[in-house]
Design a protein around this motif. Structure first.
Motif, mmCIF file in Angstrom:
data_model
loop_
_atom_site.group_PDB
_atom_site.id
_atom_site.type_symbol
_atom_site.label_atom_id
_atom_site.label_comp_id
_atom_site.label_asym_id
_atom_site.label_seq_id
_atom_site.Cartn_x
_atom_site.Cartn_y
_atom_site.Cartn_z
ATOM 1 N N THR A 26 9.199 -6.738 10.405
ATOM 2 C CA THR A 26 7.855 -7.008 10.896
ATOM 3 C C THR A 26 7.293 -5.704 11.477
ATOM 4 O O THR A 26 8.062 -4.784 11.772
ATOM 5 C CB THR A 26 7.872 -8.073 12.014
ATOM 6 O OG1 THR A 26 8.579 -7.539 13.153
ATOM 7 C CG2 THR A 26 8.525 -9.368 11.544
ATOM 8 N N PRO A 27 5.988 -5.628 11.665
ATOM 9 C CA PRO A 27 5.442 -4.430 12.306
ATOM 10 C C PRO A 27 6.076 -4.174 13.678
ATOM 11 O O PRO A 27 6.360 -3.028 14.032
ATOM 12 C CB PRO A 27 3.945 -4.743 12.423
ATOM 13 C CG PRO A 27 3.679 -5.657 11.264
ATOM 14 C CD PRO A 27 4.914 -6.520 11.185
ATOM 15 N N VAL A 34 13.219 0.098 14.219
ATOM 16 C CA VAL A 34 13.408 0.938 13.041
ATOM 17 C C VAL A 34 12.995 2.383 13.296
ATOM 18 O O VAL A 34 13.799 3.313 13.099
ATOM 19 C CB VAL A 34 12.661 0.349 11.825
ATOM 20 C CG1 VAL A 34 12.707 1.301 10.632
ATOM 21 C CG2 VAL A 34 13.266 -0.998 11.455
ATOM 22 N N TRP A 35 11.769 2.612 13.694
ATOM 23 C CA TRP A 35 11.324 3.993 13.853
ATOM 24 C C TRP A 35 12.122 4.748 14.921
ATOM 25 O O TRP A 35 12.503 5.900 14.694
ATOM 26 C CB TRP A 35 9.824 4.057 14.087
ATOM 27 C CG TRP A 35 9.026 3.693 12.862
ATOM 28 C CD1 TRP A 35 9.392 3.844 11.544
ATOM 29 C CD2 TRP A 35 7.736 3.113 12.829
ATOM 30 N NE1 TRP A 35 8.403 3.397 10.706
ATOM 31 C CE2 TRP A 35 7.365 2.934 11.465
ATOM 32 C CE3 TRP A 35 6.843 2.713 13.798
ATOM 33 C CZ2 TRP A 35 6.156 2.392 11.065
ATOM 34 C CZ3 TRP A 35 5.622 2.170 13.404
ATOM 35 C CH2 TRP A 35 5.287 2.015 12.064
ATOM 36 N N PRO A 36 12.412 4.140 16.097
ATOM 37 C CA PRO A 36 13.254 4.867 17.063
ATOM 38 C C PRO A 36 14.658 5.169 16.523
ATOM 39 O O PRO A 36 15.187 6.267 16.746
ATOM 40 C CB PRO A 36 13.313 3.928 18.270
ATOM 41 C CG PRO A 36 12.091 3.085 18.163
ATOM 42 C CD PRO A 36 11.870 2.903 16.693
ATOM 43 N N ALA A 37 15.267 4.235 15.798
ATOM 44 C CA ALA A 37 16.606 4.471 15.255
ATOM 45 C C ALA A 37 16.571 5.548 14.175
ATOM 46 O O ALA A 37 17.467 6.409 14.116
ATOM 47 C CB ALA A 37 17.193 3.170 14.714
ATOM 48 N N LEU A 38 15.570 5.512 13.316
ATOM 49 C CA LEU A 38 15.431 6.562 12.298
ATOM 50 C C LEU A 38 15.297 7.931 12.948
ATOM 51 O O LEU A 38 15.942 8.899 12.532
ATOM 52 C CB LEU A 38 14.204 6.304 11.424
ATOM 53 C CG LEU A 38 14.354 5.402 10.229
ATOM 54 C CD1 LEU A 38 13.005 5.164 9.566
ATOM 55 C CD2 LEU A 38 15.343 5.958 9.226
ATOM 56 N N PRO A 52 10.755 8.911 5.654
ATOM 57 C CA PRO A 52 9.827 7.916 5.100
ATOM 58 C C PRO A 52 10.488 6.542 4.973
ATOM 59 O O PRO A 52 11.696 6.426 4.766
ATOM 60 C CB PRO A 52 9.468 8.478 3.721
ATOM 61 C CG PRO A 52 10.581 9.404 3.373
ATOM 62 C CD PRO A 52 11.156 9.904 4.668
ATOM 63 N N VAL A 53 9.661 5.515 5.094
ATOM 64 C CA VAL A 53 10.135 4.134 4.985
ATOM 65 C C VAL A 53 9.340 3.417 3.901
ATOM 66 O O VAL A 53 8.115 3.384 3.932
ATOM 67 C CB VAL A 53 9.969 3.376 6.320
ATOM 68 C CG1 VAL A 53 10.477 1.941 6.189
ATOM 69 C CG2 VAL A 53 10.691 4.092 7.459
ATOM 70 N N ALA A 54 10.069 2.861 2.949
ATOM 71 C CA ALA A 54 9.486 1.937 1.979
ATOM 72 C C ALA A 54 9.888 0.549 2.459
ATOM 73 O O ALA A 54 11.027 0.340 2.864
ATOM 74 C CB ALA A 54 10.032 2.197 0.582
ATOM 75 N N GLY A 55 8.964 -0.373 2.453
ATOM 76 C CA GLY A 55 9.300 -1.694 2.985
ATOM 77 C C GLY A 55 8.737 -2.819 2.167
ATOM 78 O O GLY A 55 7.640 -2.722 1.617
ATOM 79 N N TYR A 56 9.524 -3.867 2.092
ATOM 80 C CA TYR A 56 9.105 -5.092 1.420
ATOM 81 C C TYR A 56 8.274 -5.948 2.372
ATOM 82 O O TYR A 56 8.575 -6.024 3.566
ATOM 83 C CB TYR A 56 10.323 -5.912 0.995
ATOM 84 C CG TYR A 56 11.104 -5.294 -0.125
ATOM 85 C CD1 TYR A 56 10.740 -5.532 -1.443
ATOM 86 C CD2 TYR A 56 12.197 -4.485 0.129
ATOM 87 C CE1 TYR A 56 11.453 -4.974 -2.489
ATOM 88 C CE2 TYR A 56 12.919 -3.926 -0.915
ATOM 89 C CZ TYR A 56 12.551 -4.173 -2.211
ATOM 90 O OH TYR A 56 13.259 -3.628 -3.248
ATOM 91 N N VAL A 57 7.267 -6.601 1.843
ATOM 92 C CA VAL A 57 6.507 -7.608 2.576
ATOM 93 C C VAL A 57 6.513 -8.870 1.718
ATOM 94 O O VAL A 57 6.044 -8.846 0.563
ATOM 95 C CB VAL A 57 5.049 -7.160 2.842
ATOM 96 C CG1 VAL A 57 4.259 -8.282 3.517
ATOM 97 C CG2 VAL A 57 5.016 -5.897 3.686
ATOM 98 N N ILE A 58 7.073 -9.948 2.251
ATOM 99 C CA ILE A 58 7.054 -11.221 1.538
ATOM 100 C C ILE A 58 5.592 -11.602 1.334
ATOM 101 O O ILE A 58 4.815 -11.653 2.287
ATOM 102 C CB ILE A 58 7.817 -12.313 2.308
ATOM 103 C CG1 ILE A 58 9.306 -11.949 2.401
ATOM 104 C CG2 ILE A 58 7.621 -13.685 1.652
ATOM 105 C CD1 ILE A 58 10.111 -12.833 3.334
ATOM 106 N N GLY A 144 -0.814 0.577 5.954
ATOM 107 C CA GLY A 144 -0.515 1.855 6.583
ATOM 108 C C GLY A 144 0.806 1.945 7.316
ATOM 109 O O GLY A 144 1.153 3.018 7.803
ATOM 110 N N LEU A 145 1.574 0.859 7.403
ATOM 111 C CA LEU A 145 2.835 0.929 8.138
ATOM 112 C C LEU A 145 3.952 1.607 7.353
ATOM 113 O O LEU A 145 4.780 2.303 7.928
ATOM 114 C CB LEU A 145 3.297 -0.470 8.554
ATOM 115 C CG LEU A 145 2.499 -1.083 9.694
ATOM 116 C CD1 LEU A 145 2.979 -2.506 9.966
ATOM 117 C CD2 LEU A 145 2.621 -0.249 10.955
ATOM 118 N N TYR A 146 3.983 1.379 6.079
ATOM 119 C CA TYR A 146 5.018 1.968 5.233
ATOM 120 C C TYR A 146 4.436 3.101 4.408
ATOM 121 O O TYR A 146 3.277 3.051 4.019
ATOM 122 C CB TYR A 146 5.574 0.917 4.263
ATOM 123 C CG TYR A 146 6.366 -0.196 4.898
ATOM 124 C CD1 TYR A 146 7.495 0.074 5.660
ATOM 125 C CD2 TYR A 146 6.010 -1.523 4.706
ATOM 126 C CE1 TYR A 146 8.244 -0.946 6.216
ATOM 127 C CE2 TYR A 146 6.751 -2.555 5.262
ATOM 128 C CZ TYR A 146 7.887 -2.261 6.014
ATOM 129 O OH TYR A 146 8.622 -3.269 6.559
#
Length: 178
Positions: A26-27, A34-38, A52-58, A144-146
């Protein structure tokens, strides 16, 4: 590299060229975990460029909003039926729903699994509804999130679900939707 929980995401930040996020992301989970761990992984390895992050959205699309939401609920229930994704579900207060989904799964009650997915879960995790609704939901919550968004039609719904997603988002782009 794919990852869900903080340790694996941190490892991706350290050794990979990017992260492929999970359909339950989720955002808020991106911002909180996610972003802090990356970044922690990248810092540990001395990388200066963002990972960079590629992400799935149901993404469940149907002219019948209720049917689209049921498809999204089924996909969410499938993933929420295992504890691997508890960090995401707990962040959003969905522990009760997860317990109900897992109880239904243990008894083979597929409809009960879907019924246990709350409207709040659908609205938090997925985009679901008519073509106009999913475009609005996507723009409001996900745009814009991914670096690369991967629209993910319910995997059990067949080729027509994929076609519905492509048709719904075709007006937004002149290049193929990925």
């Amino acid at each position: 590299m794919a990852g869900v929980n903080a340790r694996m995401v941190r490892a991706a930040g350290e050794v990979a060229d990017g992260l492929v996020g999970h359909p339950l992301f989720t955002p808020e989970y991106l911002r909180h975990t996610v972003w802090p761990a990356l970044q922690a992984g990248a810092d540990r390895a001395g990388h200066t460029a963002p990972v960079p992050v590629a992400g799935y959205v149901i993404c469940a699309v149907d002219p019948d909003e209720h049917h689209a939401r049921r498809m999204a609920a089924a996909q969410i229930a499938f993933y929420a039926s295992v504890k691997t994704y508890d960090a995401i579900l707990t962040l959003h207060g969905f522990a009760d729903e997860a317990r109900s989904i897992r109880t239904a799964r243990r008894t083979g009650d597929l409809e009960g699994m879907v019924d246990a997915v709350s409207d709040a879960m659908i609205d938090t995790i997925a985009v679901a509804g008519t073509p106009e609704q999913v475009r609005d939901q996507f723009t409001t919550r996900w745009a814009g999130l991914y670096e690369r968004t991967l629209l993910y039609p319910p995997s059990f719904a067949g080729p027509s679900a994929t076609t519905a997603v492509l048709d719904a988002f075709a007006p937004l782009t002149s290049t193929p939707v990925t």
